[in-house]
Design a protein around this motif. Sequence first.
Motif, PDB file in Angstrom:
ATOM      1  N   ASN A 275      32.757  43.492 -40.673  1.00  9.14           N
ATOM      2  CA  ASN A 275      33.905  44.363 -40.407  1.00  9.14           C
ATOM      3  C   ASN A 275      33.702  45.280 -39.201  1.00  9.14           C
ATOM      4  OD1 ASN A 275      35.591  43.515 -42.591  1.00  9.14           O
ATOM      5  ND2 ASN A 275      34.239  44.621 -43.985  1.00  9.14           N
ATOM      6  N   LEU A 276      32.531  45.198 -38.559  1.00 11.53           N
ATOM      7  CA  LEU A 276      32.290  46.053 -37.405  1.00 11.53           C
ATOM      8  C   LEU A 276      33.221  45.679 -36.253  1.00 11.53           C
ATOM      9  CD1 LEU A 276      28.395  46.333 -37.174  1.00 11.53           C
ATOM     10  CD2 LEU A 276      30.010  48.204 -37.535  1.00 11.53           C
ATOM     11  N   PRO A 277      33.761  46.703 -35.527  1.00 12.24           N
ATOM     12  CA  PRO A 277      34.645  46.394 -34.383  1.00 12.24           C
ATOM     13  C   PRO A 277      33.828  46.044 -33.141  1.00 12.24           C
ATOM     14  CG  PRO A 277      34.473  48.745 -34.644  1.00 12.24           C
ATOM     15  CD  PRO A 277      33.676  48.142 -35.759  1.00 12.24           C
ATOM     16  N   GLY A 278      32.860  45.203 -33.289  1.00 12.85           N
ATOM     17  CA  GLY A 278      31.985  44.829 -32.189  1.00 12.85           C
ATOM     18  C   GLY A 278      31.020  43.760 -32.646  1.00 12.85           C
TER      19      GLY A 278
ATOM     20  N   GLY B 211      36.137  35.219 -28.243  1.00 10.90           N
ATOM     21  CA  GLY B 211      36.953  34.031 -28.532  1.00 10.90           C
ATOM     22  C   GLY B 211      36.133  32.899 -29.114  1.00 10.90           C
ATOM     23  N   TYR B 212      34.799  33.055 -29.177  1.00 11.66           N
ATOM     24  CA  TYR B 212      33.903  32.054 -29.769  1.00 11.66           C
ATOM     25  C   TYR B 212      33.423  32.565 -31.117  1.00 11.66           C
ATOM     26  CZ  TYR B 212      33.655  30.222 -24.969  1.00 11.66           C
ATOM     27  OH  TYR B 212      33.970  29.730 -23.743  1.00 11.66           O
ATOM     28  N   THR B 213      33.102  31.639 -32.047  1.00 12.67           N
ATOM     29  CA  THR B 213      32.539  32.029 -33.338  1.00 12.67           C
ATOM     30  C   THR B 213      31.049  32.276 -33.172  1.00 12.67           C
ATOM     31  OG1 THR B 213      32.038  29.775 -34.014  1.00 12.67           O
ATOM     32  CG2 THR B 213      34.246  30.610 -34.537  1.00 12.67           C
ATOM     33  N   SER B 214      30.466  33.025 -34.147  1.00 11.72           N
ATOM     34  CA  SER B 214      29.019  33.292 -34.094  1.00 11.72           C
ATOM     35  C   SER B 214      28.219  32.018 -34.283  1.00 11.72           C
ATOM     36  CB  SER B 214      28.650  34.334 -35.163  1.00 11.72           C
ATOM     37  OG  SER B 214      29.011  33.861 -36.454  1.00 11.72           O
ATOM     38  N   ASP B 215      28.761  31.042 -35.056  1.00 18.19           N
ATOM     39  CA  ASP B 215      28.021  29.778 -35.257  1.00 18.19           C
ATOM     40  C   ASP B 215      27.872  29.009 -33.953  1.00 18.19           C
ATOM     41  OD1 ASP B 215      27.695  30.307 -37.906  1.00 18.19           O
ATOM     42  OD2 ASP B 215      29.369  29.068 -38.591  1.00 18.19           O
ATOM     43  N   GLU B 216      28.857  29.103 -33.058  1.00 15.78           N
ATOM     44  CA  GLU B 216      28.767  28.383 -31.777  1.00 15.78           C
ATOM     45  C   GLU B 216      27.598  28.908 -30.952  1.00 15.78           C
ATOM     46  OE1 GLU B 216      32.769  27.106 -29.925  1.00 15.78           O
ATOM     47  OE2 GLU B 216      33.262  28.898 -31.128  1.00 15.78           O
ATOM     48  N   PHE B 217      27.270  30.195 -31.116  1.00 12.94           N
ATOM     49  CA  PHE B 217      26.128  30.768 -30.393  1.00 12.94           C
ATOM     50  C   PHE B 217      24.813  30.529 -31.121  1.00 12.94           C
ATOM     51  CE2 PHE B 217      29.592  33.365 -28.700  1.00 12.94           C
ATOM     52  CZ  PHE B 217      29.310  33.386 -27.338  1.00 12.94           C
ATOM     53  N   VAL B 218      24.798  30.671 -32.495  1.00  7.29           N
ATOM     54  CA  VAL B 218      23.553  30.711 -33.263  1.00  7.29           C
ATOM     55  C   VAL B 218      23.145  29.325 -33.760  1.00  7.29           C
ATOM     56  CG1 VAL B 218      22.415  31.712 -35.280  1.00  7.29           C
ATOM     57  CG2 VAL B 218      24.025  33.083 -33.932  1.00  7.29           C
TER      58      VAL B 218
ATOM     59  N   PHE C  65      21.088  35.837 -34.154  1.00 11.13           N
ATOM     60  CA  PHE C  65      22.052  36.378 -35.129  1.00 11.13           C
ATOM     61  C   PHE C  65      23.167  37.059 -34.360  1.00 11.13           C
ATOM     62  CE2 PHE C  65      23.675  40.200 -37.191  1.00 11.13           C
ATOM     63  CZ  PHE C  65      24.249  39.657 -38.325  1.00 11.13           C
ATOM     64  N   MET C  66      24.412  36.817 -34.806  1.00  9.27           N
ATOM     65  CA  MET C  66      25.577  37.522 -34.261  1.00  9.27           C
ATOM     66  C   MET C  66      26.539  37.790 -35.414  1.00  9.27           C
ATOM     67  SD  MET C  66      26.424  35.666 -30.606  1.00  9.27           S
ATOM     68  CE  MET C  66      27.365  37.012 -29.918  1.00  9.27           C
ATOM     69  N   SER C  67      27.088  38.994 -35.460  1.00 11.17           N
ATOM     70  CA  SER C  67      28.027  39.340 -36.532  1.00 11.17           C
ATOM     71  C   SER C  67      29.387  38.707 -36.272  1.00 11.17           C
ATOM     72  CB  SER C  67      28.167  40.868 -36.630  1.00 11.17           C
ATOM     73  OG  SER C  67      28.741  41.385 -35.447  1.00 11.17           O
ATOM     74  N   GLU C  68      30.270  38.807 -37.284  1.00  7.65           N
ATOM     75  CA  GLU C  68      31.552  38.108 -37.215  1.00  7.65           C
ATOM     76  C   GLU C  68      32.490  38.699 -36.167  1.00  7.65           C
ATOM     77  OE1 GLU C  68      33.300  37.796 -41.046  1.00  7.65           O
ATOM     78  OE2 GLU C  68      31.535  36.894 -41.975  1.00  7.65           O
ATOM     79  N   GLY C  69      32.181  39.915 -35.653  1.00  9.37           N
ATOM     80  CA  GLY C  69      33.024  40.490 -34.612  1.00  9.37           C
ATOM     81  C   GLY C  69      32.970  39.725 -33.304  1.00  9.37           C
ATOM     82  N   THR C  70      32.087  38.725 -33.210  1.00 11.78           N
ATOM     83  CA  THR C  70      31.941  37.926 -31.985  1.00 11.78           C
ATOM     84  C   THR C  70      33.253  37.263 -31.614  1.00 11.78           C
ATOM     85  OG1 THR C  70      29.634  37.513 -32.594  1.00 11.78           O
ATOM     86  CG2 THR C  70      30.597  36.067 -30.913  1.00 11.78           C
ATOM     87  N   LEU C  71      33.961  36.741 -32.631  1.00 10.26           N
ATOM     88  CA  LEU C  71      35.192  35.988 -32.367  1.00 10.26           C
ATOM     89  C   LEU C  71      36.244  36.875 -31.710  1.00 10.26           C
ATOM     90  CD1 LEU C  71      36.837  33.375 -32.707  1.00 10.26           C
ATOM     91  CD2 LEU C  71      37.511  34.202 -34.990  1.00 10.26           C
TER      92      LEU C  71
ATOM     93  N   ILE D 152      27.133  48.785 -19.038  1.00  8.79           N
ATOM     94  CA  ILE D 152      28.548  48.401 -19.058  1.00  8.79           C
ATOM     95  C   ILE D 152      28.746  47.279 -18.033  1.00  8.79           C
ATOM     96  CG2 ILE D 152      30.907  49.200 -18.612  1.00  8.79           C
ATOM     97  CD1 ILE D 152      30.000  52.000 -19.453  1.00  8.79           C
ATOM     98  N   TYR D 153      29.368  46.199 -18.464  1.00  8.78           N
ATOM     99  CA  TYR D 153      29.535  45.044 -17.565  1.00  8.78           C
ATOM    100  C   TYR D 153      30.737  44.231 -18.046  1.00  8.78           C
ATOM    101  CZ  TYR D 153      26.951  42.855 -21.410  1.00  8.78           C
ATOM    102  OH  TYR D 153      26.545  42.420 -22.644  1.00  8.78           O
ATOM    103  N   ARG D 154      31.026  43.155 -17.293  1.00  8.18           N
ATOM    104  CA  ARG D 154      32.191  42.319 -17.599  1.00  8.18           C
ATOM    105  C   ARG D 154      31.744  40.985 -18.177  1.00  8.18           C
ATOM    106  NH1 ARG D 154      34.311  42.568 -11.598  1.00  8.18           N
ATOM    107  NH2 ARG D 154      32.039  42.723 -11.389  1.00  8.18           N
ATOM    108  N   ILE D 155      32.607  40.402 -19.086  1.00  8.73           N
ATOM    109  CA  ILE D 155      32.377  39.052 -19.617  1.00  8.73           C
ATOM    110  C   ILE D 155      33.673  38.255 -19.468  1.00  8.73           C
ATOM    111  CG2 ILE D 155      30.595  39.811 -21.258  1.00  8.73           C
ATOM    112  CD1 ILE D 155      32.738  39.500 -23.466  1.00  8.73           C
ATOM    113  N   LYS D 156      33.497  36.937 -19.549  1.00  9.67           N
ATOM    114  CA  LYS D 156      34.650  36.033 -19.480  1.00  9.67           C
ATOM    115  C   LYS D 156      34.835  35.410 -20.842  1.00  9.67           C
ATOM    116  CE  LYS D 156      36.475  32.162 -16.769  1.00  9.67           C
ATOM    117  NZ  LYS D 156      36.159  31.178 -15.693  1.00  9.67           N
ATOM    118  N   THR D 157      36.039  35.514 -21.441  1.00  8.82           N
ATOM    119  CA  THR D 157      36.302  35.023 -22.796  1.00  8.82           C
ATOM    120  C   THR D 157      36.660  33.536 -22.767  1.00  8.82           C
ATOM    121  OG1 THR D 157      38.665  35.526 -22.715  1.00  8.82           O
ATOM    122  CG2 THR D 157      37.163  37.306 -23.385  1.00  8.82           C
ATOM    123  N   ARG D 158      36.814  32.944 -23.968  1.00 11.30           N
ATOM    124  CA  ARG D 158      37.196  31.536 -24.085  1.00 11.30           C
ATOM    125  C   ARG D 158      38.530  31.279 -23.366  1.00 11.30           C
ATOM    126  NH1 ARG D 158      36.347  27.201 -27.853  1.00 11.30           N
ATOM    127  NH2 ARG D 158      35.030  28.516 -29.166  1.00 11.30           N
ATOM    128  N   GLU D 159      39.452  32.271 -23.436  1.00 12.02           N
ATOM    129  CA  GLU D 159      40.769  32.107 -22.822  1.00 12.02           C
ATOM    130  C   GLU D 159      40.717  32.291 -21.311  1.00 12.02           C
ATOM    131  OE1 GLU D 159      40.146  34.166 -25.337  1.00 12.02           O
ATOM    132  OE2 GLU D 159      41.022  33.027 -26.985  1.00 12.02           O
TER     133      GLU D 159
END
Length: 1006
Positions: free
Chosen positions: A524-527, A552-559, A542-548, A595-602
């Motif tokens: 439930n974390l906002p991050g 835009g990717y699920t934590s399973d795709e990373f872990v 390990f990545m929490s569910e806030g990854t999606l 602080i930096y920028r990332i590119k999402t799935r979209e």
Amino acid sequence: MNKNSKTTNKLIFASFIFIVIIILAGGYFAYDVQVKGITKNRYNELAAIKSLKVKQIVDWRNERIGDARAILENPLISNDIKNFVTTKNPDLKEKILIWFNVLKKSYRYTDLILVDNNYNPLVSLNDNLEMDKYHFGVFKNLTEDEDIVISPLHKSNYSYIHFTLRITFRENGIPTSHILLVIDPNDFLFPLIQNWPTPSKTAETILVKSVGDSVVFLNELRHKKNTALEFKLPKSRVDLPTVKAIDGFSGMFTGYDYRGELVISDVGHIPGTEWFIITKVDEAEILGELKTSLLNSIIIVLLLIAIVYLIFLGVLRKSKLAFYQKEVELQSEKVRLSRLYATLSQINQSIVREQSKSELLLTITKLPVKFGGFPACSLSIFDEKLGKLKVESFDGNFDYFHKILNDNSEYLVDDPSVKAYNNSSTIVYDSLNNTKEKWAEIALKCGFKSCSAAPLKTFDKTIGSIILYSGAENFFKTAEIKLLEEIASDISYSLESIEKNEQRKLIEQKIKENERQLTTLFSNLPGIAYRCRLNRDYDMEFMSEGTLNITGYTSDEFVKEKSITYGQLIHPDDSKFVWDEIMESINNKKTFTIIYRIKTREGTQRWVWERGIAVYNSKGKAVALEGFISDITETKEAQDQLRKSEEYFRYLFEHNPLPMWIYNLSTYDFMEVNTSAIDTYGYSKDEFLSMQILDIRPEEEKQKLLDDLKRNRPLLSKSGEWKHKLKNGKLIDVLITSHQIEYKNTEAVLVVINDITDRKLAEMQLLDAKEKAEAGEKMKSDFLAQMSHEIRTPVNVILSFTNLIKDAVSNTIDDDLKEGFGAIDHASHRLIRTIDSILNMAQFTSGAFDVKLEELDVYNDILIPLNHEFISIAKSKYLEFTLENECEKTSVIGDRYSLSQLFTNLIDNAIKYTEQGFVRIGVSCDSENINVKIEDSGIGMSEDFIPKLFSAFSQEETGYSRKYEGTGLGLALVKNYCELNNASIDVKSKKNIGTTFIITLKKPST
């Protein structure tokens, strides 16, 4: 057995001898205490009598000096004596003799003699006016500096010892004559010394003084005759209390008196005299009181020794019987202990077997009955919910437990188990026959003779108790009690172990629940909470569910699937910066925040905030990263908006027509100035930025400015009017408004300056006009005051002579003329009241009203006299006129005249404007104030007029057609009178209903 018996007999005989010695020592000690006590009491008596007599002698001397002072300060006596000494007028001599006779009878003087400054007798109550040489020498030796002197005790041509009290009369400070008052000490002093307040054959008081090498006795002694001023002893006799006193000693002294008898005495000096006082009593008299006490002590000691001897004979006989009884008890004790040991052994075995608390408690109560032979046993545990002790298990005589339980419930009401629990200690009843409690009566009927209960404790807290009942009295001895306490201890240990196991299980359940909650929290974390390997791809473990939500990717795709790495999402322009920041934090062993920028799935760009820390292996090498990533895209957008807002502020700052600047709150240096400030003050921007705000202030205001800057200030403040110095040296008046801000990461203050130089000049011109107007007003008030005085004087003359004429012709004129005189009187008083009002108002206006504050009683000093003044006027109009007081005390601090005028105006108005009904005056109090209410049923006032009520010359009805007379100054003066006396006034009124005034006066502060 014979050997032990002989040893016991020896011990008993030795104890007897020891106690006899103690009794003899105690008797001697008691006698010694009595000797010391009697001696101390007699000394305290001597000290008290000495202190009393010293006080009486000092008081007697002071009274004689007071008599002389009264004679000296009596102008009648003083004038007669001074005139007689000069003129020797026989009539004055007769008056002086009359005075002397009165003084002799009033104060019991033996003789009174008037002498001149050379002590030549002029007037005496006795015929003999000769002054012998001894007397002349006594008086010449007295000091001439004091007006009143008492001579020493002495003898002369008089046949008795006496004092002489000399009173000196002076002219311009030079002695001209004396009055000699002859005092016989036998009238008061000697009886006072010789009197002894308690019965005694040898006690007496002695008065002495020092003359050369001798001690002179001043009074007659109890054991020697004709001693006053005749009997002397040498000062070398240091064993005499009298010599000790003269040597300066004060207090208790044991020595020999003038007879050679050993005495106890208390000695001291009499203040203001050359006398010393000794109170004494023979030591033989004191010791005589102890003979009876000594005989009584001897008799008591002998009786005690006889009693102790008889007691020890009885003890010796009982010791033989006790020996045989003890042998029998030892055998019984062995049987009892064996039963308890068997019980303890079985309970310990049950503790090892049973793991359930309920099963253990049921088993424990059966074992003492089965293996220990006890008729009953019960175990109770405290119920926290109901606050009572609950029987968990019992065995043995079931009838007893069913009867002892209240209303067949499981909670004990009254039982040794409850007492053991409450006291947290073992309770023993050796014989239930000696107990009158209800449970004991039931136990006796069930065959129980004794019992013992021990507390059960876990974690140092008492939780219950166990109780054993026995069919024999005195069953529970020391050994049995210790075994019972050991049983209770073993049970307590077992219960504590079971509770620990239960707590451990609960902790394990909580750990599982915490793990579940932690998993839910991460989801439930906002991050993104993460753990990754330390490489440029940031391979995630390990990545929490806030990854999606963020990428835009699920934590399973990373872990798990490893289909993408987090390094691929970082913006290419930021990738190196991110890696360098992480490496620098690892080198410094610190956390990193980036602080930096990332590119999402979209394909969209998002700003993220990351905080993390390196994880090290056992060798201290960083192998992984753990941290948290949060989406701050909206925050970055808000920052862009803030930047635009700052640019807008900069534009407003630069183009504001008023001078503005920003200065450092710590150093007072200018940090920024706008164009208007540069134009107004004449400094360039560079010059401003090299200066402090103190540099534009005149010298006389710099310290004031520093003090103002050091005070705590609100964020927005107006610091008032100041003076600023321009570059050309000119001073201008400014009004400053400031706001505390943060500028360039520094605490600073934004200042707006408004030039008010022209406005200040206009204000000064207005102030000058105002002062001229006030001077004109004062001149007018002074003129009114002077004119009022000039008018009132002839009116008073007219009124006085009119009353004289009226009184002279009252019997010869008709009713019309009488009414005419009444009209003149009424009109004159009206004119005087008008003049008084004008004069008082003028005094208020000119500030010349004289105020004399004092404490006075508003009811008794003000209202009651006014009541007498106005009651006849009210009766003439047939009005009900009352005065009521509800207060015990009505004291105030005020000006008597203005308070009287205040209530006079209000009562006069109430009667004047009331045609029928009532005028009531009431006084009430509260904790701080005294309230005076004046209420009438008169014509009242409209609500529109009340705000103008206290204005000068204001009346609701005006013009020549008005019904009621008056100037309109009365209530304006009332308002001023209230302010003078720190009082408040409140008014309520309704047209044609009536008016109520309430005056509130402050009580004096205590």
